[in-house]
Every structure is written in structure tokens, then in C-alpha cells.
Scaffold this motif. Structure first.
Motif, mmCIF file in Angstrom:
data_model
loop_
_atom_site.group_PDB
_atom_site.id
_atom_site.type_symbol
_atom_site.label_atom_id
_atom_site.label_comp_id
_atom_site.label_asym_id
_atom_site.label_seq_id
_atom_site.Cartn_x
_atom_site.Cartn_y
_atom_site.Cartn_z
ATOM 1 N N ILE A 163 -34.700 -59.285 -83.805
ATOM 2 C CA ILE A 163 -34.128 -59.793 -82.562
ATOM 3 C C ILE A 163 -33.930 -58.622 -81.601
ATOM 4 C CG2 ILE A 163 -32.148 -60.966 -81.531
ATOM 5 C CD1 ILE A 163 -31.727 -62.262 -84.348
ATOM 6 N N PHE A 164 -34.531 -58.713 -80.428
ATOM 7 C CA PHE A 164 -34.426 -57.655 -79.432
ATOM 8 C C PHE A 164 -33.183 -57.883 -78.574
ATOM 9 C CE2 PHE A 164 -38.900 -57.933 -80.530
ATOM 10 C CZ PHE A 164 -39.249 -56.604 -80.691
ATOM 11 N N VAL A 165 -32.350 -56.860 -78.485
ATOM 12 C CA VAL A 165 -31.121 -56.960 -77.701
ATOM 13 C C VAL A 165 -31.071 -55.831 -76.675
ATOM 14 C CG1 VAL A 165 -29.902 -58.024 -79.635
ATOM 15 C CG2 VAL A 165 -29.742 -55.550 -79.302
ATOM 16 N N SER A 166 -30.205 -55.990 -75.700
ATOM 17 C CA SER A 166 -30.030 -54.951 -74.689
ATOM 18 C C SER A 166 -29.257 -53.783 -75.264
ATOM 19 C CB SER A 166 -29.285 -55.513 -73.475
ATOM 20 O OG SER A 166 -28.936 -54.459 -72.589
ATOM 21 N N GLY A 167 -29.804 -52.591 -75.069
ATOM 22 C CA GLY A 167 -29.130 -51.388 -75.520
ATOM 23 C C GLY A 167 -28.137 -50.866 -74.498
ATOM 24 N N ASN A 168 -27.762 -49.599 -74.667
ATOM 25 C CA ASN A 168 -26.702 -49.017 -73.842
ATOM 26 C C ASN A 168 -27.208 -48.053 -72.781
ATOM 27 O OD1 ASN A 168 -25.568 -48.990 -77.018
ATOM 28 N ND2 ASN A 168 -24.369 -50.166 -75.530
ATOM 29 N N HIS A 169 -28.519 -48.019 -72.575
ATOM 30 C CA HIS A 169 -29.093 -47.054 -71.625
ATOM 31 C C HIS A 169 -30.025 -47.761 -70.651
ATOM 32 C CE1 HIS A 169 -27.498 -43.862 -74.205
ATOM 33 N NE2 HIS A 169 -27.925 -44.590 -75.225
ATOM 34 N N ILE A 170 -29.647 -48.956 -70.244
ATOM 35 C CA ILE A 170 -30.467 -49.774 -69.362
ATOM 36 C C ILE A 170 -29.549 -50.517 -68.403
ATOM 37 C CG2 ILE A 170 -30.481 -51.781 -70.902
ATOM 38 C CD1 ILE A 170 -33.463 -52.143 -70.188
ATOM 39 N N TYR A 171 -30.119 -51.078 -67.354
ATOM 40 C CA TYR A 171 -29.305 -51.656 -66.279
ATOM 41 C C TYR A 171 -28.416 -52.812 -66.734
ATOM 42 C CZ TYR A 171 -33.248 -54.969 -65.963
ATOM 43 O OH TYR A 171 -34.227 -55.889 -66.227
ATOM 44 N N PHE A 172 -28.768 -53.498 -67.808
ATOM 45 C CA PHE A 172 -27.890 -54.557 -68.318
ATOM 46 C C PHE A 172 -26.522 -53.985 -68.686
ATOM 47 C CE2 PHE A 172 -32.130 -56.324 -69.787
ATOM 48 C CZ PHE A 172 -32.212 -57.264 -68.778
ATOM 49 N N GLU A 173 -26.525 -52.795 -69.243
ATOM 50 C CA GLU A 173 -25.276 -52.132 -69.609
ATOM 51 C C GLU A 173 -24.412 -51.886 -68.370
ATOM 52 O OE1 GLU A 173 -22.753 -49.771 -72.398
ATOM 53 O OE2 GLU A 173 -24.258 -51.339 -72.630
ATOM 54 N N ASP A 174 -25.034 -51.434 -67.284
ATOM 55 C CA ASP A 174 -24.302 -51.182 -66.039
ATOM 56 C C ASP A 174 -23.639 -52.461 -65.533
ATOM 57 O OD1 ASP A 174 -25.265 -48.536 -66.045
ATOM 58 O OD2 ASP A 174 -27.061 -49.123 -64.934
ATOM 59 N N VAL A 175 -24.371 -53.563 -65.624
ATOM 60 C CA VAL A 175 -23.862 -54.846 -65.127
ATOM 61 C C VAL A 175 -22.683 -55.305 -65.974
ATOM 62 C CG1 VAL A 175 -24.434 -57.272 -64.733
ATOM 63 C CG2 VAL A 175 -26.095 -55.491 -64.151
ATOM 64 N N ILE A 176 -22.816 -55.193 -67.281
ATOM 65 C CA ILE A 176 -21.732 -55.598 -68.184
ATOM 66 C C ILE A 176 -20.471 -54.776 -67.912
ATOM 67 C CG2 ILE A 176 -20.964 -55.621 -70.594
ATOM 68 C CD1 ILE A 176 -23.884 -56.289 -71.365
ATOM 69 N N LEU A 177 -20.633 -53.466 -67.793
ATOM 70 C CA LEU A 177 -19.473 -52.596 -67.574
ATOM 71 C C LEU A 177 -18.831 -52.852 -66.211
ATOM 72 C CD1 LEU A 177 -20.761 -49.201 -69.044
ATOM 73 C CD2 LEU A 177 -19.197 -50.843 -70.100
ATOM 74 N N ALA A 178 -19.640 -53.137 -65.199
ATOM 75 C CA ALA A 178 -19.109 -53.407 -63.857
ATOM 76 C C ALA A 178 -18.231 -54.650 -63.841
ATOM 77 C CB ALA A 178 -20.251 -53.564 -62.854
ATOM 78 N N SER A 179 -18.448 -55.539 -64.803
ATOM 79 C CA SER A 179 -17.657 -56.771 -64.855
ATOM 80 C C SER A 179 -16.381 -56.615 -65.671
ATOM 81 C CB SER A 179 -18.506 -57.908 -65.450
ATOM 82 O OG SER A 179 -18.773 -57.683 -66.829
ATOM 83 N N GLY A 180 -16.151 -55.420 -66.184
ATOM 84 C CA GLY A 180 -14.940 -55.190 -66.963
ATOM 85 C C GLY A 180 -15.059 -55.637 -68.416
ATOM 86 N N ASN A 181 -16.297 -55.789 -68.880
ATOM 87 C CA ASN A 181 -16.544 -56.192 -70.257
ATOM 88 C C ASN A 181 -17.336 -55.107 -70.970
ATOM 89 O OD1 ASN A 181 -15.469 -59.112 -70.217
ATOM 90 N ND2 ASN A 181 -16.775 -59.018 -68.403
#
Length: 277
Positions: A163-181
Motif C-alpha cells: 500500500i503506497f502512502v504519503s511520506g513526510n517529504h512531499i507536499y501532502f505533509e505540508d498540507v496536513i501540518l498547515a491544518s494543525g494535524n
């Protein structure tokens, strides 16, 4: 051969019209958004947006770009990303202006937009695109907080051990952190993470987002996919917080990341509304 290429490039430059070759869907989309799409003479496979991109001459795909095909269209500038250093070196050696960018993170996407805006003298348009991204990111604050969010990339219709998931060095990470999660997955590795169901159960995500552009507008198939993931004994299943995003732009790091952020915001709002009931 080199002499002929230099003469052709010189003549084209005298005419003042750029002949652009794009080497990835991301930069292809950005250049169109900057208003320079009519000057793109070749791009790559999977450069499908905007629609006009599909009819532009193709010079290969990821890891299979043809230098010969690039030269045949007599480009004045080639715009790509940093993953093919050999090709970039060969183009520069031939005297072709070659621009190379990274688009891994929100900051790098914005930098690419800004620098291309400067190069093509479209600074105001670039500023507008980046402002849209900034506004979308700011809008994520204070919706829901401190949730573990897991983003699944191209999920299969059955649970598997790959199962491929989003890691911690890609823009998905930035979006998650910007939301306070926070990302339910964590690793210092920059490689594409691949996990199994046991690992996901151990993460116990509060929200699962399935990126499924192959099911665009197919609500029946999306419901079936969500129900499959509900079989996992995790908080996201118990709280009915498993969602799909079915748009191709979610997986392409261009100015259209703005739209992914807005889709993500709608998911957070839905989670919040459930909590208020």
C-alpha cells in the motif's frame, strides 16, 4: 550537427518567439497557467492538462525522454525537473537553455511558479497563482486539530501488503501540518513509503484519504472502495472518516495543488460537522 542546431536556435531567437519543451506534467501545467502554453512545441506522456496538452507532440515519458525528439522540434528552452541530470547536461552542452526545478513541497512548487514567471516575464500571473496557494493553505487553520491523517496513493480495490502512502517529504505533509494535524505515517526516509495493513492498524489513523483519480465521478466504485477500507479496525473506520479524492490534480505538484487543498479542507469540515452532531 551541432552547428546546424545553433543556427536554427539563433534564427528562432531573432524572431522573438519561444519554442518550449516541457519534461513533466507539473511544469507543463504551470507554463500553461502562466499564459505561455501556445509556445509549447513538445511535452511528455501524461501531460494531459489542460486539454490542449494532449495534442502536443510527445517526446517520451518518465525515464524515457528522447533527446533526438527534443532536438527535432528546435526548442529555445527546455523546462523539466531535477531527476534526469544526464539529459539536462546533454541539453546544456548543445547550447539549449535548460531550466530544472523541484516540486516536492509547497515551497518548491511556489518557487518553480515564481522563477518560471520571471523567466517568461509573467511575474504578476505567477504572483496570483502563488497567492491562491497561500490563501488555500491559510484556510485550513482551526477546522479540526491533532488528528492522525493517512493519505493512500492509488489504493487498490482490495487490501494488500503493498500500500503506497504519503511520506513526510512531499507536499501532502505540508498540507496536513498547515491544518494543525499530523501524518499518521512517519519516517526519515525520502523514498516512497510502502506499507501493509498491519502497519496501518498500528498507525491507527483518525482520518484516511484515498487518492483515486482512476474512479473520477464513479460514486458507486468509490463507495465500494471506502467500504473495503472500513474493514480495518482503526479510528477512521469507527468514526466513518474515510474519504476519496477522485481528481488527477491531487497527484500532480503544480499550481493546481490549490484545488487539492480545497478538497482536503472539505474533508476536514465534514469531520468537524460529525463531531458537532
Amino acid at each position: 550537427m551541432k552547428k546546424i542546431i545553433f543556427i536554427l536556435l539563433f534564427c528562432i531567437n531573432l524572431l522573438g518567439a519561444e519554442r518550449i519543451v516541457t519534461l513533466s506534467p507539473s511544469v507543463n501545467e504551470i507554463i500553461f497557467a502562466l499564459g505561455e502554453g501556445e509556445n509549447i512545441v513538445a511535452n511528455t506522456q501524461h501531460s494531459d492538462f489542460p486539454l490542449e496538452s494532449k495534442s502536443i507532440k510527445k517526446i517520451g515519458g518518465y525515464n524515457s525522454i528522447s533527446l533526438e525528439k527534443i532536438l527535432k522540434v528546435n526548442p529555445t528552452v527546455v523546462v523539466g525537473q531535477d531527476y534526469d541530470e544526464k539529459l539536462n547536461s546533454n541539453l546544456k552542452a548543445l547550447g539549449i537553455t535548460t531550466l530544472s526545478y523541484k516540486t516536492n513541497t509547497i515551497s518548491l512548487i511556489k518557487n518553480t511558479i515564481n522563477e518560471l514567471g520571471i523567466f517568461f516575464k509573467q511575474e504578476e500571473k505567477a504572483k496570483e497563482l502563488n497567492t491562491n496557494i497561500d490563501n488555500a493553505m491559510t484556510s485550513l487553520a482551526e477546522i479540526v486539530k491533532d488528528k492522525k491523517i493517512l493519505i493512500i496513493i492509488s489504493p487498490k480495490d482490495s487490501l494488500s501488503n503493498q500500500i503506497f502512502v504519503s511520506g513526510n517529504h512531499i507536499y501532502f505533509e505540508d498540507v496536513i501540518l498547515a491544518s494543525g494535524n499530523k501524518n499518521a505515517y512517519f519516517s526519515n526516509s525520502t523514498a516512497q513509503p510502502v506499507v501493509n495493513t498491519e502497519k496501518i492498524i498500528g498507525m491507527n489513523p483518525d482520518i484516511i484519504i484515498l487518492l483515486a483519480p482512476f474512479l473520477e465521478d464513479d460514486l458507486k466504485a468509490q463507495t465500494k472502495l471506502i467500504n473495503t477500507w472500513k474493514e480495518l479496525p482503526v479510528n477512521a473506520s469507527k468514526d466513518d472518516n474515510i474519504y476519496t479524492i477522485d481528481k488527477l490534480y491531487a497527484g500532480i505538484p503544480s499550481h493546481r495543488v490549490e484545488y487539492f487543498i480545497k478538497d482536503y479542507r472539505k474533508i476536514l469540515e465534514n469531520v468537524r460537522n460529525k463531531q458537532l452532531q
